[in-house]
Enzyme design. Structure first.
Site, mmCIF file in Angstrom:
data_model
loop_
_atom_site.group_PDB
_atom_site.id
_atom_site.type_symbol
_atom_site.label_atom_id
_atom_site.label_comp_id
_atom_site.label_asym_id
_atom_site.label_seq_id
_atom_site.Cartn_x
_atom_site.Cartn_y
_atom_site.Cartn_z
ATOM 1 N N TYR A 245 21.057 24.774 14.623
ATOM 2 C CA TYR A 245 20.699 24.339 16.124
ATOM 3 C C TYR A 245 19.133 24.694 16.410
ATOM 4 C CZ TYR A 245 20.819 23.455 21.585
ATOM 5 O OH TYR A 245 20.070 23.676 22.836
ATOM 6 N N GLY B 17 21.051 9.956 26.478
ATOM 7 C CA GLY B 17 21.682 10.961 26.399
ATOM 8 C C GLY B 17 21.826 11.271 28.123
ATOM 9 N N LYS C 121 15.812 23.252 17.158
ATOM 10 C CA LYS C 121 14.536 24.099 18.309
ATOM 11 C C LYS C 121 13.496 23.891 17.967
ATOM 12 C CE LYS C 121 17.345 21.116 21.112
ATOM 13 N NZ LYS C 121 17.146 19.910 21.763
ATOM 14 N N ILE D 99 25.623 6.602 23.818
ATOM 15 C CA ILE D 99 26.373 6.491 22.712
ATOM 16 C C ILE D 99 27.178 5.790 23.141
ATOM 17 C CG2 ILE D 99 27.194 8.705 21.881
ATOM 18 C CD1 ILE D 99 26.334 7.079 18.270
ATOM 19 N N GLY E 114 25.643 13.421 28.469
ATOM 20 C CA GLY E 114 25.531 14.305 28.665
ATOM 21 C C GLY E 114 26.577 15.471 29.909
ATOM 22 N N GLN E 115 26.267 16.380 29.450
ATOM 23 C CA GLN E 115 25.720 18.392 30.291
ATOM 24 C C GLN E 115 25.442 17.648 30.903
ATOM 25 O OE1 GLN E 115 25.564 21.974 29.235
ATOM 26 N NE2 GLN E 115 26.665 22.672 31.043
HETATM 27 C C1 AKB Z 1 23.927 26.520 23.080
HETATM 28 O O1 AKB Z 1 24.588 27.595 23.948
HETATM 29 O O2 AKB Z 1 24.402 26.088 22.569
HETATM 30 C C2 AKB Z 1 23.623 26.135 24.622
HETATM 31 C C3 AKB Z 1 22.270 26.080 24.279
HETATM 32 C C4 AKB Z 1 21.697 27.954 24.783
HETATM 33 O O3 AKB Z 1 20.860 26.003 24.527
HETATM 34 N N1 AKB Z 1 23.437 25.952 25.661
#
Ligand code: AKB
Length: 314
Positions: free
Chosen positions: A143, A9, A147, A36, A12-13
């Site tokens: 997300y 990755g 995590k 990718i 990415g940012q």
């Molecule tokens: C997001 O906003 O999804 C990410 C994070 C805080 O993990 N920048």
């Protein structure tokens, strides 16, 4: 030195700046970037590059063996806002990629892993101010769930198989070199671009939304710092809280106005407001400071100064 690094990755940012810094610190030929799809010229010409799908175990194993990789930085992930749109794809990418590298380390094919967690592991029932390292964690986004689950698996692989996996819970990250993609904290980068171009920004988070944030250089220093720390200093194998500053859109706008007095901010909330409402306002990172010497260097004033002076020159 035997160390050979793979960044998954890399375009990415975070991956872009992390790769550049790792290529500065180590021999570039021993820092293998992968993603990718191909990256920009700096990425492609600065050292070896492999096209790699983070969900494909065999492909990762092949790159690891061919390049004799010791350390993997797994930066591929679907962030909070995009994962709310594609929940199953977010879960699949975030979990499969993690299991791939954890299993490679379990089978002794790599020695050390960096895996990023996030303030998204916290949820609406978490204490919002100075959120402790260990507290109630009931994330309500895909997300955040991925995590938090990932953190549990990291700790499990360390306890059960001795896998040397290290992690930090990133706050929102701000950079002038790279754009974020699909996060809830993205406004804090976009606002600088719009301030310079249009002198106006419409925020999708409301005026009161205070979130933890960090300038990218601090995040990169923390990432490489935890990977370089001595193994005995890493006491937490889920993920470390990490903090630098906290602000809301009005405070950010005020700091931009110091440089661009005509700048104006307006508000139009969207679905990302509901995500931000479940996250902490500020983070207690005393464990990271104590265990491996973490200390932020950039506050909001300095971040705005650097962002604006660099974006103006573009
Ligand atoms: C997001 O906003 O999804 C990410 C994070 C805080 O993990 N920048």
């Amino acid at each position: 030195m035997k160390k050979r690094i793979l960044i998954i990755g890399a375009c990415g940012q975070i991956g872009t700046e992390l790769t550049a810094q790792l290529r500065k610190l180590y021999e570039p030929r021993k820092v293998i970037a992968s993603d990718i799809r191909e990256g920009d010229d700096d990425m492609m010409q600065g050292g070896p590059f492999e096209i790699l799908d983070a969900t494909n175990y065999d492909a990762i194993q092949d790159v690891v063996i061919r390049h004799e990789i010791t350390d993997v930085y797994l930066m591929a992930a679907m962030l909070s806002a995009t994962a709310e749109k594609f929940p199953m794809r977010g879960w699949e990418l975030n979990m499969t990629s993690l299991f791939n590298v954890l299993n490679l380390a379990k089978d002794k094919k790599i020695e050390k892993i960096f895996w990023p967690s996030s303030i998204a592991v916290f949820g609406p029932s978490t204490p919002k101010v100075n959120t402790p390292q260990r507290t109630i964690m009931e994330p309500s986004t895909v997300y955040g769930i991925s995590k938090q689950t990932g953190e549990r698996w990291c700790e499990y692989f360390f306890e059960r198989y001795g896998v040397d996996v290290r992690s930090i819970r990133y706050p929102g990250l701000i950079s002038y070199k790279t754009l974020p993609g699909g996060g809830t904290t993205d406004y804090a980068v976009d606002i600088y671009h719009k301030a310079i171009k249009h002198k106006k920004y419409i925020s999708f988070l409301n005026a009161e939304t205070t979130l933890p944030m960090m300038f990218m250089d601090d995040a990169i220093r923390a990432t490489i710092g935890i990977m370089e720390a001595s193994i005995s200093d890493i006491k937490i194998r889920s993920s470390y809280n990490l903090a630098a500053m906290s602000f809301n859109p009005v405070e950010l706008a005020a700091s931009i106005k110091e440089h661009i007095p005509e700048f104006e901010i307006g508000f139009e909330e969207d679905f990302r407001q509901a995500i931000a409402d479940t996250w902490p306002q500020s983070i207690d990172d005393s464990e990271a400071r104590k265990d491996w010497g973490w200390k932020p260097e950039f506050d909001l004033e300095e971040t705005s100064r650097i962002m604006i002076s660099n974006l103006k020159d573009e």
